[in-house]
Structures are given as structure tokens and as C-alpha cells.
Design a protein around this motif. Structure first.
Motif, PDB file in Angstrom:
ATOM      1  N   TRP A 346      49.485 -28.712-133.150  1.00 12.05           N
ATOM      2  CA  TRP A 346      51.010 -28.798-134.195  1.00 12.05           C
ATOM      3  C   TRP A 346      51.270 -28.487-135.108  1.00 12.05           C
ATOM      4  N   MET A 347      50.554 -29.884-135.979  1.00 12.20           N
ATOM      5  CA  MET A 347      50.756 -29.627-138.183  1.00 12.20           C
ATOM      6  C   MET A 347      51.194 -27.946-138.422  1.00 12.20           C
ATOM      7  N   THR A 348      49.916 -26.919-137.635  1.00 13.38           N
ATOM      8  CA  THR A 348      49.261 -26.319-138.350  1.00 13.38           C
ATOM      9  C   THR A 348      51.019 -24.940-138.200  1.00 13.38           C
ATOM     10  N   ASP A 349      50.870 -24.952-136.462  1.00 17.63           N
ATOM     11  CA  ASP A 349      52.254 -24.182-136.108  1.00 17.63           C
ATOM     12  C   ASP A 349      53.379 -24.906-136.314  1.00 17.63           C
ATOM     13  N   MET A 350      53.519 -26.035-136.627  1.00 14.88           N
ATOM     14  CA  MET A 350      54.866 -26.358-137.341  1.00 14.88           C
ATOM     15  C   MET A 350      54.620 -26.037-138.652  1.00 14.88           C
ATOM     16  N   LEU A 351      54.153 -26.001-139.178  1.00 12.23           N
ATOM     17  CA  LEU A 351      54.211 -25.856-140.989  1.00 12.23           C
ATOM     18  C   LEU A 351      53.738 -23.661-141.468  1.00 12.23           C
ATOM     19  N   HIS A 352      52.971 -23.337-140.870  1.00 12.76           N
ATOM     20  CA  HIS A 352      53.328 -22.138-141.011  1.00 12.76           C
ATOM     21  C   HIS A 352      53.173 -20.556-140.843  1.00 12.76           C
ATOM     22  N   THR A 353      54.120 -19.784-141.481  1.00  7.14           N
ATOM     23  CA  THR A 353      55.358 -18.852-141.253  1.00  7.14           C
ATOM     24  C   THR A 353      54.794 -17.953-141.315  1.00  7.14           C
ATOM     25  N   GLY A 354      55.061 -16.699-140.413  1.00  8.80           N
ATOM     26  CA  GLY A 354      54.946 -15.715-140.114  1.00  8.80           C
ATOM     27  C   GLY A 354      56.154 -14.633-140.557  1.00  8.80           C
ATOM     28  N   SER A 355      56.329 -13.685-139.611  1.00 13.00           N
ATOM     29  CA  SER A 355      57.293 -12.652-139.306  1.00 13.00           C
ATOM     30  C   SER A 355      58.058 -12.635-137.719  1.00 13.00           C
ATOM     31  N   ASP A 356      57.748 -14.384-137.784  1.00 14.35           N
ATOM     32  CA  ASP A 356      58.745 -14.336-136.111  1.00 14.35           C
ATOM     33  C   ASP A 356      59.894 -14.852-135.926  1.00 14.35           C
ATOM     34  N   PRO A 357      61.438 -14.450-136.309  1.00 15.99           N
ATOM     35  CA  PRO A 357      61.839 -16.203-136.593  1.00 15.99           C
ATOM     36  C   PRO A 357      62.839 -16.847-135.148  1.00 15.99           C
ATOM     37  N   PHE A 358      61.987 -16.543-134.240  1.00 11.98           N
ATOM     38  CA  PHE A 358      62.379 -17.393-133.303  1.00 11.98           C
ATOM     39  C   PHE A 358      61.449 -18.451-133.862  1.00 11.98           C
ATOM     40  N   ALA A 359      60.387 -17.974-133.893  1.00 10.38           N
ATOM     41  CA  ALA A 359      58.549 -19.479-134.725  1.00 10.38           C
ATOM     42  C   ALA A 359      59.686 -19.565-135.452  1.00 10.38           C
ATOM     43  N   ALA A 360      60.066 -18.787-136.378  1.00  9.13           N
ATOM     44  CA  ALA A 360      60.777 -19.656-137.655  1.00  9.13           C
ATOM     45  C   ALA A 360      62.110 -20.598-137.072  1.00  9.13           C
ATOM     46  N   GLN A 361      63.034 -20.615-136.458  1.00  7.50           N
ATOM     47  CA  GLN A 361      64.208 -21.457-135.721  1.00  7.50           C
ATOM     48  C   GLN A 361      63.399 -22.810-135.085  1.00  7.50           C
ATOM     49  N   LEU A 362      62.571 -22.759-134.282  1.00  8.66           N
ATOM     50  CA  LEU A 362      61.826 -24.109-133.957  1.00  8.66           C
ATOM     51  C   LEU A 362      60.805 -24.665-134.407  1.00  8.66           C
ATOM     52  N   GLN A 363      59.777 -24.187-135.709  1.00  2.91           N
ATOM     53  CA  GLN A 363      60.414 -25.037-136.526  1.00  2.91           C
ATOM     54  C   GLN A 363      60.770 -26.062-137.938  1.00  2.91           C
ATOM     55  N   LEU A 364      61.905 -25.048-137.843  1.00  2.00           N
ATOM     56  CA  LEU A 364      62.658 -25.862-138.293  1.00  2.00           C
ATOM     57  C   LEU A 364      63.621 -26.923-137.867  1.00  2.00           C
ATOM     58  N   SER A 365      63.623 -26.675-136.538  1.00  3.99           N
ATOM     59  CA  SER A 365      64.053 -28.146-135.783  1.00  3.99           C
ATOM     60  C   SER A 365      63.389 -29.054-135.688  1.00  3.99           C
ATOM     61  N   GLN A 366      62.065 -28.631-135.336  1.00  4.82           N
ATOM     62  CA  GLN A 366      61.265 -29.640-135.699  1.00  4.82           C
ATOM     63  C   GLN A 366      61.162 -30.917-136.229  1.00  4.82           C
ATOM     64  N   LEU A 367      61.189 -30.174-138.079  1.00  4.13           N
ATOM     65  CA  LEU A 367      61.529 -31.151-139.146  1.00  4.13           C
ATOM     66  C   LEU A 367      62.732 -31.519-139.055  1.00  4.13           C
ATOM     67  N   ARG A 368      63.817 -30.494-138.939  1.00 11.00           N
ATOM     68  CA  ARG A 368      64.905 -31.557-138.395  1.00 11.00           C
ATOM     69  C   ARG A 368      65.239 -32.655-137.946  1.00 11.00           C
ATOM     70  N   TRP A 369      64.316 -32.182-136.650  1.00  7.40           N
ATOM     71  CA  TRP A 369      64.439 -33.688-136.178  1.00  7.40           C
ATOM     72  C   TRP A 369      63.290 -35.299-136.399  1.00  7.40           C
ATOM     73  N   LEU A 370      61.798 -34.161-137.366  1.00  9.64           N
ATOM     74  CA  LEU A 370      61.403 -35.385-137.786  1.00  9.64           C
ATOM     75  C   LEU A 370      62.612 -36.075-138.736  1.00  9.64           C
ATOM     76  N   ALA A 371      63.531 -35.496-139.543  1.00  7.09           N
ATOM     77  CA  ALA A 371      64.678 -36.213-140.298  1.00  7.09           C
ATOM     78  C   ALA A 371      65.189 -37.206-139.830  1.00  7.09           C
ATOM     79  N   SER A 372      65.186 -36.955-138.324  1.00  8.88           N
ATOM     80  CA  SER A 372      66.655 -37.796-137.931  1.00  8.88           C
ATOM     81  C   SER A 372      65.938 -39.040-137.426  1.00  8.88           C
ATOM     82  N   SER A 373      64.445 -38.459-136.177  1.00  7.29           N
ATOM     83  CA  SER A 373      64.219 -39.346-135.587  1.00  7.29           C
ATOM     84  C   SER A 373      63.144 -40.046-135.611  1.00  7.29           C
ATOM     85  N   HIS A 374      63.491 -41.507-135.595  1.00 11.16           N
ATOM     86  CA  HIS A 374      62.421 -42.077-135.894  1.00 11.16           C
ATOM     87  C   HIS A 374      60.928 -41.963-134.832  1.00 11.16           C
TER      88      HIS A 374
END
Ligand code: FAS
Ligand code: PHB
Length: 391
Positions: A346-374
């Protein structure tokens, strides 16, 4: 030679197993393919979970760890638009300790020397025999090429990713679960004070980066690079420039200080789990049974957890002829192995980027969720620092 447990591999898993067995009067002999100096000089993991600290301390190996290890109550996750500190202490009541695997190895090696542990270094052609019988044995060639043989009641495969133990479990019996990732880590050790007080994991559209450390004067840093990367393509300047860019130097008060690089390596990333972790009188522990991408800081910690389960199982088996713990070893160890394997994926999939813009949005959404959710931060903290020794 004859002993009770012949251990293949004198890395952290093998040395810790021999240490714990000796504490209960069980004799072992270790066979190691590299030299004592080579094994001691390897630069690998850096973060110990509380449960690992507890095992090492209970085994009498915690003095230097306590004196020199850096207690780290959490980690930063950063990305261009924001960052969040995951406070393990606040979220789980447990923290981590930054103490390099080379230091753990040094402590284990010193303890082995003190107890007069028998270790045969620089062996080759190590082979496992008759693990389905009550009298398994291991053959090898010693440093001079002379044949050697160790007979034992039990064989412990602690020989890491490339040893013979994994394949000594018959193909018909074993299952290998594997996932190869499309990226590697370029790791550097630098003689410069860390620029951060806690480990930083950085998401960036150009690729992942991490800032860890080994002491107040030594930094450990990593960059996501393509598989097959040639270190010759990465000058020290290029490494520092890329680290600075991806870690966001100059943003939000963080400034990366560069310094002399003393070690460079490229580590391909994969997940592998082999089941079962026992076959007959052969027991696997550590990387011999499972490999994780280092994004979750689990490799060394899982090796310690395996051994903390295996040692009492072998003592019961050999001293009391009690088979209960030995028979449950694989199933129990694999519960934590799969939990750690999922978290590292999960940590690898969330933090390592490639050429897939859809995957990048999912990653950023997870990071924003971590920032906003206890609750989200608690979930990450539980997996990173809060796992009990056996779940
Ligand atoms: P090890 O690989 O440490 O030890 C196995 C031993 O068996 C070795 O000494 C080897 O020489 C010996 N051996 C192999 N074949 C043999 C044979 N045929 N006969 C006799 N002996 C034999 N984990 C993290 O958490 N964070 C990290 O940053 C990280 N970085 C890593 C970098 C690299 C390059 C590697 C390979 C691994 C990294 N890991 C990391 C994972 C690592 O720390 C392992 O989890 C840890 O070393 C596991 O310990 P062992 O199971 O003892 O295996
Ligand atoms: C390290 O310090 O080497 C380290 C820290 C955290 C990781 C991996 C490696 O997830």
C-alpha cells in the motif's frame, strides 16, 4: 559436525535465532556464505518497530540500541501541495527507533563472539538434505573448498533472498506469491547531518524520494528510479538535485543540505511470500520466506518477528518434545507476514509515480485523506509502528 539446529545464514535472522536458542541452552551452528566483515558492513534497513526493540532488549541486546538509537515518534508524508506528520505516539502510544541494521548486526555479532557461537563463514555450495526425516543435514564447501557436513535435528533457513532454503521446500508443497514493481530505489549514505527530525516520505510527479538517517551526522536517502538503472548515470550532483526537487527543499521551512556520498546502491522492489514457512524439519525465517518493498520499513522487523516466534517453538520441540508451537509456527508467522506485505504494498503503491494520471489522482487523494482524517492516520500508524509481535 553435529548440533541441534543448523542455521543457514548469519544475517540478523540467523544470528538472532542462535542467540535466543543459546539463551535456552539449545546448541546451533551457523553456515554463512560471505565473510564476517562483509555481512557486518551491509547497509540496509534503518527503522525498528517497538516490538523489535522489545525483542532485542529482552534478549540483552538493547544497551547500545537504547544509548545510540534515535527515538522517532512519527513520519512526514509530503507532496508539492501539502504535508502531514503521522504521529505514531499520539495515535497508537508506540513509536519507532532509527537504528541501522548494520548496528543490529554488530550487536548480534558481538554477542555471538561472547558466547563462542560456532559460525562457519565463506562457505559455498550449501545444500539441504533429508528435511523430511528426523535426521536432516546440510553439506557445504568451506573457504578452502573442503567438503563439510552438519547433522542436526532441525534446519533453520535464514539465508535471505538468494539462499538454498526456500527451494528446499518441494515445489509440490510450496506456493510462491510474487509481485514485481516497475521501479527500484537508488539508496545513498551521506556524511551530512540530517535535514529533517523525522523520516520524510515524499510523493512527487517525477518520482518518490525519502529522507531517513543513521545518526546526527549521517543521512540515508532514497530516490525512485526505473528498474535496471545504472549507478554510473547518477552523479552525486544529479542525486542531490533530484532529492532536493522531489523532497521539496525550500518549501514549508524544509531545506535539504547535501554532503559527501559514501555509499550508493540500487535496490529493485518486489513482494514475495513463500508458504508454508515450515516443511518437515526445515523452518524458514526472514527474507528466506518473504521479501517486501522497503517503503513500509518492514523487512528487518518481520525477520525479528519470525525469529521471536521460531525460537520458543524449537526450544519446546527439542527440550520438551512438544510440537504445538512448531506446528503452528508457519500459520502464525504468516499472519504478520501478510499484514506487513499488504502495508508495504500500500505504501509503495501510494507513493511511487508512473505515467498513469488516474493513479496519480488516487495517490494524491489518499494523501489528502491522511492529512484530513484522524482515522486514516491511525490506520497507517497502527501498521507502521503499532503491530504487536504476533497478530
Ligand atoms: P539477510 O539477507 O540479511 O541474511 C541472509 C544471510 O544468508 C546473508 O548474510 C547471506 O550472505 C547468507 N546466505 C545467503 N545464501 C547463503 C548460502 N547459500 N549459504 C550460506 N549463507 C547464505 N529492509 C528495510 O526494512 N529497509 C530497507 O531500507 C532495506 N534495504 C535493503 C537493501 C538491500 C540491498 C536488501 C537486499 C535488503 C534491504 N532490506 C531493507 C531488507 C533487509 O533489511 C532484510 O529484511 C533483512 O536483511 C532480513 O534479514 P535476514 O532474513 O537475516 O536476511
Ligand atoms: C532507512 O532508514 O533505511 C529506511 C527508513 C524507512 C523505510 C526504508 C528504509 O521505509
Amino acid at each position: 559436525m553435529r548440533t541441534e539446529v543448523v542455521i543457514i545464514g548469519a544475517g540478523p535472522a540467523g544470528l538472532l535465532l542462535s542467540h535466543l536458542l543459546a539463551a535456552d541452552g539449545v546448541d546451533s551452528i551457523l553456515l554463512e556464505s560471505r565473510s564476517r566483515a562483509h555481512v557486518g558492513a551491509r547497509i540496509r534497513a534503518g527503522v525498528l518497530e517497538q516490538s523489535s526493540v522489545d525483542v532485542l532488549t529482552a534478549a540483552g541486546l538493547g544497551d547500545r540500541l537504547k544509548a545510540e538509537g534515535g527515538e522517532h515518534r512519527g513520519i512526514y508524508l509530503t507532496w508539492p501541495d501539502d504535508e502531514v506528520f503521522i504521529d505514531f505516539e499520539e495515535l497508537t502510544g508506540r513509536s519507532t527507533v532509527v537504528y541501522g541494521q548494520a548496528e543490529v548486526q554488530k550487536d548480534l555479532d558481538a554477542a555471538a563472539q561472547r558466547r563462542g557461537q560456532q559460525i562457519v563463514y565463506e562457505v559455498s555450495d550449501t545444500r539441504v538434505h533429508d528435511v523430511d526425516s528426523d535426521s536432516p543435514y546440510v553439506t557445504y564447501l568451506d573457504a578452502d573448498g573442503a567438503p563439510g557436513r552438519v547433522e542436526a535435528a532441525v534446519v533453520a533457513g535464514c539465508d535471505g533472498s538468494f539462499g538454498p532454503s526456500r527451494s528446499a521446500v518441494p515445489e509440490a508443497v510450496r506456493t510462491r506469491f510474487e509481485r514485481v514493481y516497475p521501479h527500484s530505489w537508488l539508496g545513498v549514505l551521506a556524511q551530512v547531518a540530517p535535514s529533517t527530525d523525522h523520516v520524510r516520505y515524499a510523493w512527487h510527479s517525477d518520482g518518490f524520494a525519502m529522507h531517513s538517517m543513521r545518526s546526527s551526522s549521517v543521512s540515508r536517502l532514497y530516490l525512485q528510479v526505473p528498474n535496471g538503472t545504472d549507478l554510473a548515470d547518477w552523479s552525486d550532483d544529479r542525486i542531490w538535485e533530484t532529492l532536493s526537487h522531489r523532497l521539496g527543499s525550500g518549501r514549508r521551512g524544509f531545506h535539504l543540505t547535501s554532503g559527501p556520498i559514501t555509499e550508493k546502491s540500487v535496490l529493485p522492489m518486489r513482494s514475495l511470500v513463500q508458504t508454508p514457512m515450515r516443511h518437515g524439519q526445515l523452518f524458514l525465517a526472514g527474507d528466506a520466506a518473504h521479501i517486501l518493498p522497503p517503503t513500509g520499513a518492514k523487512g528487518l522487523n518481520l525477520a525479528i518477528a519470525d525469529v521471536a516466534l521460531l525460537a520458543p517453538a524449537l526450544v519446546s520441540l527439542l527440550r520438551k518434545d512438544d510440537h504445538v508451537l512448531a506446528e503452528s509456527y508457519s500459520d502464525l508467522a504468516l499472519r504478520r507476514v501478510w499484514r506487513a506485505t499488504h502495508f508495504a504494498w500500500w505504501m509503495t503503491d501510494m507513493l511511487h509515480t508512473g505515467s498513469d494520471p488516474f493513479a496519480a489522482q488516487l495517490q494524491l487523494s489518499q494523501l489528502r485523506w491522511l492529512a484530513s482524517s484522524h482515522a486514516a492516520r491511525t490506520g497507517l500508524a497502527e501498521n507502521f509502528a503499532g503491530l504487536s509481535l504476533h497478530i
